[in-house]
Design a protein around this motif. Structure first.
Motif, PDB file in Angstrom:
ATOM      1  N   GLU A 131       4.952  55.310  -1.052  1.00 47.38           N
ATOM      2  CA  GLU A 131       6.014  54.845  -1.947  1.00 47.38           C
ATOM      3  C   GLU A 131       6.612  53.528  -1.472  1.00 47.38           C
ATOM      4  N   GLN A 132       6.830  53.415  -0.170  1.00 50.44           N
ATOM      5  CA  GLN A 132       7.405  52.186   0.367  1.00 50.44           C
ATOM      6  C   GLN A 132       6.465  51.001   0.168  1.00 50.44           C
ATOM      7  N   MET A 133       5.184  51.225   0.434  1.00 51.17           N
ATOM      8  CA  MET A 133       4.232  50.133   0.281  1.00 51.17           C
ATOM      9  C   MET A 133       4.003  49.791  -1.189  1.00 51.17           C
ATOM     10  N   ASP A 134       4.076  50.776  -2.057  1.00 51.34           N
ATOM     11  CA  ASP A 134       3.945  50.494  -3.486  1.00 51.34           C
ATOM     12  C   ASP A 134       5.104  49.616  -3.963  1.00 51.34           C
ATOM     13  N   MET A 135       6.302  49.876  -3.432  1.00 46.50           N
ATOM     14  CA  MET A 135       7.451  49.051  -3.778  1.00 46.50           C
ATOM     15  C   MET A 135       7.257  47.621  -3.276  1.00 46.50           C
ATOM     16  N   LEU A 136       6.811  47.480  -2.024  1.00 43.18           N
ATOM     17  CA  LEU A 136       6.588  46.148  -1.482  1.00 43.18           C
ATOM     18  C   LEU A 136       5.469  45.424  -2.230  1.00 43.18           C
ATOM     19  N   LEU A 137       4.462  46.173  -2.672  1.00 39.36           N
ATOM     20  CA  LEU A 137       3.378  45.566  -3.443  1.00 39.36           C
ATOM     21  C   LEU A 137       3.906  45.009  -4.760  1.00 39.36           C
ATOM     22  N   THR A 138       4.798  45.741  -5.402  1.00 37.86           N
ATOM     23  CA  THR A 138       5.403  45.282  -6.650  1.00 37.86           C
ATOM     24  C   THR A 138       6.153  43.961  -6.448  1.00 37.86           C
ATOM     25  N   LYS A 151      -1.140  44.280   0.295  1.00 38.09           N
ATOM     26  CA  LYS A 151      -2.196  44.857  -0.544  1.00 38.09           C
ATOM     27  C   LYS A 151      -3.066  45.823   0.244  1.00 38.09           C
ATOM     28  N   MET A 152      -3.522  45.394   1.415  1.00 35.06           N
ATOM     29  CA  MET A 152      -4.417  46.235   2.203  1.00 35.06           C
ATOM     30  C   MET A 152      -3.705  47.500   2.679  1.00 35.06           C
ATOM     31  N   ILE A 153      -2.502  47.348   3.211  1.00 39.43           N
ATOM     32  CA  ILE A 153      -1.797  48.506   3.752  1.00 39.43           C
ATOM     33  C   ILE A 153      -1.450  49.480   2.636  1.00 39.43           C
ATOM     34  N   SER A 154      -1.035  48.971   1.479  1.00 35.95           N
ATOM     35  CA  SER A 154      -0.714  49.840   0.354  1.00 35.95           C
ATOM     36  C   SER A 154      -1.937  50.645  -0.072  1.00 35.95           C
ATOM     37  N   ASN A 155      -3.089  50.008  -0.150  1.00 41.21           N
ATOM     38  CA  ASN A 155      -4.314  50.717  -0.524  1.00 41.21           C
ATOM     39  C   ASN A 155      -4.661  51.792   0.504  1.00 41.21           C
ATOM     40  N   ASP A 156      -4.500  51.467   1.781  1.00 42.49           N
ATOM     41  CA  ASP A 156      -4.787  52.437   2.834  1.00 42.49           C
ATOM     42  C   ASP A 156      -3.849  53.634   2.753  1.00 42.49           C
ATOM     43  N   GLU A 157      -2.557  53.393   2.523  1.00 39.78           N
ATOM     44  CA  GLU A 157      -1.598  54.498   2.473  1.00 39.78           C
ATOM     45  C   GLU A 157      -1.886  55.411   1.280  1.00 39.78           C
ATOM     46  N   ALA A 250     -11.397  60.050   0.263  1.00 41.52           N
ATOM     47  CA  ALA A 250     -10.766  58.732   0.465  1.00 41.52           C
ATOM     48  C   ALA A 250     -10.957  58.180   1.876  1.00 41.52           C
ATOM     49  N   LEU A 251     -11.155  59.057   2.879  1.00 42.28           N
ATOM     50  CA  LEU A 251     -11.312  58.576   4.245  1.00 42.28           C
ATOM     51  C   LEU A 251     -12.731  58.783   4.764  1.00 42.28           C
ATOM     52  N   ASP A 252     -13.667  58.925   3.874  1.00 39.97           N
ATOM     53  CA  ASP A 252     -15.067  58.945   4.289  1.00 39.97           C
ATOM     54  C   ASP A 252     -15.502  57.517   4.628  1.00 39.97           C
ATOM     55  N   GLY A 253     -16.301  57.369   5.646  1.00 35.00           N
ATOM     56  CA  GLY A 253     -16.792  56.043   6.008  1.00 35.00           C
ATOM     57  C   GLY A 253     -15.883  55.358   7.007  1.00 35.00           C
ATOM     58  N   PRO A 254     -16.281  54.193   7.489  1.00 39.18           N
ATOM     59  CA  PRO A 254     -15.512  53.480   8.510  1.00 39.18           C
ATOM     60  C   PRO A 254     -14.281  52.802   7.928  1.00 39.18           C
ATOM     61  N   ALA A 255     -13.339  52.499   8.815  1.00 41.72           N
ATOM     62  CA  ALA A 255     -12.137  51.768   8.402  1.00 41.72           C
ATOM     63  C   ALA A 255     -12.505  50.339   8.006  1.00 41.72           C
ATOM     64  N   THR A 256     -11.773  49.805   7.050  1.00 42.21           N
ATOM     65  CA  THR A 256     -11.976  48.414   6.667  1.00 42.21           C
ATOM     66  C   THR A 256     -11.324  47.489   7.690  1.00 42.21           C
ATOM     67  N   THR A 257     -11.805  46.279   7.767  1.00 44.42           N
ATOM     68  CA  THR A 257     -11.255  45.326   8.718  1.00 44.42           C
ATOM     69  C   THR A 257      -9.973  44.702   8.181  1.00 44.42           C
ATOM     70  N   ALA A 258      -9.154  44.214   9.077  1.00 39.19           N
ATOM     71  CA  ALA A 258      -7.895  43.579   8.697  1.00 39.19           C
ATOM     72  C   ALA A 258      -8.177  42.232   8.030  1.00 39.19           C
ATOM     73  N   PRO A 259      -7.363  41.853   7.054  1.00 42.87           N
ATOM     74  CA  PRO A 259      -7.548  40.546   6.414  1.00 42.87           C
ATOM     75  C   PRO A 259      -7.118  39.421   7.334  1.00 42.87           C
ATOM     76  N   ALA A 260      -7.620  38.251   7.085  1.00 40.92           N
ATOM     77  CA  ALA A 260      -7.137  37.086   7.824  1.00 40.92           C
ATOM     78  C   ALA A 260      -5.710  36.788   7.383  1.00 40.92           C
ATOM     79  N   ILE A 261      -4.801  36.780   8.321  1.00 41.88           N
ATOM     80  CA  ILE A 261      -3.377  36.595   8.000  1.00 41.88           C
ATOM     81  C   ILE A 261      -3.035  35.106   8.083  1.00 41.88           C
TER      82      ILE A 261
END
Length: 261
Positions: A131-138, A151-157, A250-261
């Motif tokens: 919920e918190q990340m969805d708000m920040l995404l908005t 975007k990435m963290i919201s999708n992960d949560e 949703a958590l099958d497979g390896p973790a995605t890499t962090a975006p270039a910040i």
């Protein structure tokens, strides 16, 4: 006009408040990463199929911690210590919610009930995180500095919450329904009180850093207490319902890499 968007914009625009915000977030994510890694290592034999997903969960949390630290570094800032009264994860543990760090520090396999407790606790806290990340995404999806990270963290949560729903439903069907119901309710009622206390503490620190007038701080505190009243009267129930998610596996497979910040 005081709004959630303007409040977060003010925090992001000021180096001192941004430094505290990112430091709190990075610390919480790092703690979550450690906890999940330890749980994955101690999964009992009868639930070994869960270990890769718990490992993925922990890898995601570690990645989020690195992202918040990278955001600090990009602005030339260093992490600062998290005030104890603002340490959400440790305050939850202090209330007996989730698995104690003392237990996770031992090299002894967890029980099946321990895993049920872990997933039930995670279902509650991941609801809050999503919920918190969805708000920040908005608010900040297109923000040049934090947009990619949000975007990435919201999708992960969202993935984490879906995973908790799916696994708890499977465990409920296997006979753990009563335990799941009990732990979900206990966790939710404890979480809403701790979230209120942490929110008040964080806003107090932000107010001092940003020089808010007493009237503004009072309005924000009243809003936090109002949210707690809503959650205590019944809003907490959204944290304990279970439904098969649209995102299966949703958590099958390896973790995605962090975006270039």
């Amino acid at each position: 006009m005081l709004s959630a968007r303007s409040l977060f914009q003010e925090i992001i625009d000021n180096d001192d408040s941004y430094q505290l915000f990112c430091s709190i977030a990075a610390s919480g994510e790092a703690q979550g990463g450690w906890e999940n890694a330890r749980i994955a290592a101690l999964v009992p034999p009868e639930l070994q199929e869960l270990a890769p997903r718990i490992t993925r969960h922990g890898a995601d949390e570690d990645k989020h911690g690195r992202i918040f630290n990278a955001l600090l570094k990009k602005r030339g800032l260093e992490p600062v210590p998290v005030p104890p009264e603002a340490d959400y994860t440790m305050l939850l543990e202090g209330r007996g919610i989730g698995l104690a760090h003392e237990k996770l520090g031992r090299d002894e396999p967890l029980s099946e009930e321990d895993i049920v407790v872990y997933l039930s606790h995670s279902r509650v806290t991941e609801q809050r995180a999503a919920e918190q990340m969805d708000m920040l995404l908005t608010f900040f999806e297109d923000h040049p500095e934090v947009g990619k990270a949000v975007k990435m963290i919201s999708n992960d949560e969202t993935n984490h919450l879906a995973y908790c729903h799916e696994e708890l439903l499977r465990l409920a069907a296997a006979g753990h329904g009563r335990t799941i119901h009990r732990v979900l309710r206990q966790s939710a009622l404890a979480e809403i009180a701790i979230y209120r206390d942490v929110s008040l503490a964080v806003m107090a620190h932000m107010g001092r850093l940003l020089g808010w007038p007493r009237s503004k701080s009072a309005v924000l505190a009243a809003g936090i207490h109002g949210m707690y009243a809503y959650e205590r009267l019944g809003g907490w129930r959204r944290m304990v319902s279970l439904a098969m998610p649209e995102r299966r596996g949703a958590l099958d497979g390896p973790a995605t890499t962090a975006p270039a910040i």
